[in-house]
Design a protein around this motif. Structure first.
Motif, short mmCIF file in Angstrom:
data_model
loop_
_atom_site.label_atom_id
_atom_site.label_comp_id
_atom_site.label_asym_id
_atom_site.label_seq_id
_atom_site.Cartn_x
_atom_site.Cartn_y
_atom_site.Cartn_z
N CYS A 195 0.70 -1.11 -0.42
CA CYS A 195 0.27 -0.20 0.27
C CYS A 195 0.54 1.46 0.27
CB CYS A 195 -0.94 -0.21 0.98
SG CYS A 195 -1.84 1.71 0.92
N ALA A 196 2.13 0.94 1.35
CA ALA A 196 2.65 2.41 0.82
C ALA A 196 3.78 2.62 -0.25
CB ALA A 196 4.05 2.44 2.22
N PHE A 197 4.23 1.49 -1.29
CA PHE A 197 5.16 1.57 -2.73
C PHE A 197 4.00 2.25 -3.36
CE2 PHE A 197 5.24 -0.38 -6.46
CZ PHE A 197 6.76 0.08 -6.37
N ALA A 198 2.71 2.03 -3.11
CA ALA A 198 1.54 2.06 -4.56
C ALA A 198 1.39 3.53 -4.48
CB ALA A 198 0.63 1.03 -4.72
N LYS A 199 0.98 4.09 -2.97
CA LYS A 199 1.02 5.96 -2.84
C LYS A 199 2.27 6.17 -3.40
CE LYS A 199 -2.91 5.13 0.77
NZ LYS A 199 -3.64 5.67 1.84
N GLU A 200 3.14 5.85 -2.85
CA GLU A 200 3.72 6.57 -3.16
C GLU A 200 4.31 6.24 -4.90
OE1 GLU A 200 9.17 6.52 -3.10
OE2 GLU A 200 7.73 5.14 -1.68
N HIS A 201 4.61 5.40 -5.39
CA HIS A 201 4.16 6.02 -6.95
C HIS A 201 3.20 5.86 -7.85
CE1 HIS A 201 8.60 4.65 -6.57
NE2 HIS A 201 7.86 3.30 -5.79
N GLU A 202 1.63 5.98 -6.90
CA GLU A 202 0.42 6.36 -8.06
C GLU A 202 0.57 4.87 -9.13
OE1 GLU A 202 1.55 9.86 -9.88
OE2 GLU A 202 0.66 11.35 -7.53
N ILE A 203 0.25 3.48 -7.89
CA ILE A 203 0.18 2.89 -8.46
C ILE A 203 -1.41 2.32 -8.26
CG2 ILE A 203 0.49 0.20 -9.27
CD1 ILE A 203 3.47 1.16 -8.67
N LEU A 204 -2.25 1.71 -8.69
CA LEU A 204 -3.13 1.12 -8.68
C LEU A 204 -2.83 -0.48 -8.14
CD1 LEU A 204 -5.84 1.88 -11.12
CD2 LEU A 204 -5.74 3.35 -9.19
N VAL A 205 -3.96 -0.91 -7.19
CA VAL A 205 -3.30 -2.51 -6.82
C VAL A 205 -4.52 -3.23 -7.30
CG1 VAL A 205 -3.02 -3.39 -4.99
CG2 VAL A 205 -1.71 -1.31 -5.13
N VAL A 206 -4.46 -4.91 -7.84
CA VAL A 206 -5.68 -5.51 -7.60
C VAL A 206 -4.94 -6.63 -7.25
CG1 VAL A 206 -6.99 -6.45 -9.32
CG2 VAL A 206 -6.72 -3.83 -9.73
N HIS A 207 -6.23 -7.20 -6.06
CA HIS A 207 -5.66 -8.35 -5.49
C HIS A 207 -6.58 -9.27 -5.23
CE1 HIS A 207 -4.74 -10.73 -1.19
NE2 HIS A 207 -4.29 -10.89 -2.38
N ASP A 208 -5.96 -10.12 -5.82
CA ASP A 208 -6.62 -11.39 -5.92
C ASP A 208 -7.05 -12.97 -4.62
OD1 ASP A 208 -8.58 -13.67 -7.08
OD2 ASP A 208 -7.72 -14.10 -8.81
N LEU A 209 -8.16 -12.44 -4.02
CA LEU A 209 -7.93 -13.22 -2.96
C LEU A 209 -9.28 -14.30 -2.57
CD1 LEU A 209 -7.64 -12.86 0.68
CD2 LEU A 209 -8.95 -12.05 0.65
N ALA A 210 -8.24 -15.21 -4.09
CA ALA A 210 -9.63 -16.23 -4.17
C ALA A 210 -9.52 -17.80 -3.21
CB ALA A 210 -9.10 -17.12 -5.98
N TYR A 211 -7.91 -17.38 -2.75
CA TYR A 211 -7.74 -18.99 -1.50
C TYR A 211 -7.92 -18.32 -0.69
CZ TYR A 211 -6.87 -21.06 -6.30
OH TYR A 211 -6.71 -21.18 -7.22
N ALA A 212 -8.60 -17.38 0.09
CA ALA A 212 -8.86 -17.06 1.25
C ALA A 212 -8.76 -18.21 2.48
CB ALA A 212 -10.19 -15.74 1.42
N GLY A 229 -6.27 2.62 4.57
CA GLY A 229 -5.81 3.54 2.94
C GLY A 229 -5.97 2.61 2.22
N ALA A 230 -6.04 1.17 2.20
CA ALA A 230 -6.32 0.83 0.91
C ALA A 230 -7.00 0.80 -0.27
CB ALA A 230 -5.63 -0.74 1.37
N LYS A 231 -7.96 1.19 0.45
CA LYS A 231 -9.02 1.56 -0.37
C LYS A 231 -8.66 3.14 -1.39
CE LYS A 231 -12.72 0.86 2.12
NZ LYS A 231 -14.63 0.73 2.69
N ASP A 232 -8.27 3.80 -0.63
CA ASP A 232 -7.62 4.75 -1.40
C ASP A 232 -6.86 4.83 -2.43
OD1 ASP A 232 -8.49 6.10 0.42
OD2 ASP A 232 -6.19 6.55 1.13
N ILE A 233 -6.00 3.39 -3.18
CA ILE A 233 -6.07 2.62 -4.70
C ILE A 233 -6.20 1.62 -4.55
CG2 ILE A 233 -3.74 4.46 -3.84
CD1 ILE A 233 -3.33 0.95 -2.93
N GLY A 234 -7.24 0.83 -3.88
CA GLY A 234 -6.48 -0.16 -4.49
C GLY A 234 -8.23 -0.96 -4.47
N VAL A 235 -8.22 -2.21 -5.14
CA VAL A 235 -10.03 -3.24 -5.17
C VAL A 235 -9.30 -4.87 -4.84
CG1 VAL A 235 -11.46 -2.12 -6.19
CG2 VAL A 235 -9.81 -3.76 -7.88
N GLU A 236 -10.57 -5.96 -4.41
CA GLU A 236 -9.61 -6.97 -4.38
C GLU A 236 -10.86 -7.80 -5.01
OE1 GLU A 236 -8.19 -8.17 -0.47
OE2 GLU A 236 -9.74 -8.19 0.40
#
Length: 393
Positions: A195-212, A229-236
């Motif tokens: 999350c910190a890396f994505a915010k620093e570099h303005e990258i969107l994050v898509v996480h696949d939690l299929a095996y939760a 803050g994860a919802k600021d830059i990503g989805v799951e």
């Protein structure tokens, strides 16, 4: 005419499907009457729990449920998704703006990428990884950069190096933990760093939690959205395929950043009319009612894992026991490693009468490995071990 159309289509950017070579040989031998133990495709064999099937049957008998449904998912299912996240992860999800039902995680992820990525946009994805993660980028016309994922490498160090060497700067990072095929599990601190890396570099994050849910030995699989803050830059994404053994039902969902959910909802409104409504109604029951069936499914996979891993090690194929997923990821024995994973997988079909997935099908960094899917019962798994013993000894 056909050749010229294909030449200029998106399809020319997609490589030949590696798994097809192994599947073809498997089917040839089966047609010839050979019994092949299939540990290749991760196609769950366990029946869907009875109370979910019963609700489907009940709902399917009502004519009002036979009409077109909502492409974003019916309201009560999106509310069930929100409740599930609150119970599981203490994460608040607005069912109206932060959740959308998908036709399985695979459809949702590929259409999200299609809605966000334009030609020239750079996307990072691990290598090896589940094929739709990198190839959704290729289909959308984006540029893919692979980040190696191996035990002796630092993922964040490789991520930083790739970012420094990439121009234009990456727009998206696609990850999935617990990970298919390597079975790696991460903790919440890993997601905090992402999350910190994505915010620093303005990258969107898509996480696949299929095996939760498919975790063993006291292992926990956190949600990316648990990070502040994860919802600021990503989805799951999540799929009901594994946890509730509903692979053929094709139902999953995406939650998180409202703007990204809005983009996926909008493109889906053009592409589909939603899942058959009785399937959605039964999915509400799956998420809301007794979860003991999930534990029973997980226990079945754990037992199969133990039989397979113990057997492999006993016959001379050193293999670590995975902490999660419905797979076992094992390095090819050294004396066969020169073959590469595709030829070794063919060799196992011919000589051991067992089908496995070649690691190269998940990326070049997987070519020293094969993946076993825990989709055969324990008796059939022991039969596979006997086949491996023949070729290894």
């Amino acid at each position: 005419m056909t050749e010229s159309i294909i030449k200029y289509s998106r399809m020319r950017r997609l490589p030949p499907y590696v798994f097809a070579q192994v599947n073809e040989l498997k089917m040839q031998l089966r047609w010839a009457g050979e019994d092949i133990v299939d540990l290749g495709m991760g196609n769950p064999d366990l029946p869907t729990p009875k109370h979910i099937v019963d609700k489907l049957v009940e709902a399917a008998r009502k004519p009002q449920n036979h009409r077109y449904s909502a492409s974003r998912g019916i309201t009560k299912l999106r509310e069930a998704i929100s409740s599930w996240y609150k119970r599981r992860y203490d994460v608040d999800i607005d069912p109206d703006t932060e959740a959308v039902v998908t036709i399985g995680a695979k459809e949702g992820l590929s259409h999200l990428v299609l809605s966000l990525i334009s030609p020239g946009d750079v996307v990072f994805a691990p290598n090896p990884t589940y094929p739709i993660h990198p190839y959704s980028v290729i289909i959308a016309g984006g540029d893919l950069r692979s980040i190696p994922i191996e035990k002796d490498r630092d993922f964040f160090e490789d991520l930083q190096v790739a970012t420094k060497q990439t121009w234009p700067q990456p727009k998206m990072l696609i990850i999935s933990f617990p990970h298919n095929p390597t079975t790696e599990v991460v903790d919440l601190e890993f997601f905090r760093k992402i999350c910190a890396f994505a915010k620093e570099h303005e990258i969107l994050v898509v996480h696949d939690l299929a095996y939760a849910d498919l975790v063993f030995d006291g292992t926990m699989a956190p949600s990316f959205l648990q990070v502040e803050g994860a919802k600021d830059i990503g989805v799951e994404f999540f799929s009901l395929s594994k946890s509730y053994s509903m692979p053929g039902w094709r139902v999953g969902f995406c939650v998180g950043n409202a703007e990204l959910i809005g983009a996926l909802t909008r493109i889906k409104s053009y592409l589909d009319y939603g899942i058959f409504q009785p399937v959605q109604i039964a999915s509400i029951i799956a998420l809301n009612e007794d979860q003991s069936c999930v534990g029973e499914i997980v226990e079945t996979y754990r037992s199969r894992r133990d039989v397979l891993v113990e057997g492999l090690n006993r016959v001379g194929w050193p293999t670590a026991s995975p902490k999660a997923t419905m797979f076992v990821w094992s390095r090819i024995p050294e004396r066969f490693r020169h073959l590469g994973s595709v030829e070794y997988a063919k060799f196992l079909i011919r000589e051991a009468r067992v089908a496995v997935a070649p690691g190269k099908g998940f990326g070049e960094y997987g070519d020293d490995y094969v993946r076993f899917a825990l989709v055969e019962n324990e008796e059939r798994t022991r039969q596979a071990i006997r086949g491996f013993r023949r070729v290894l000894r």
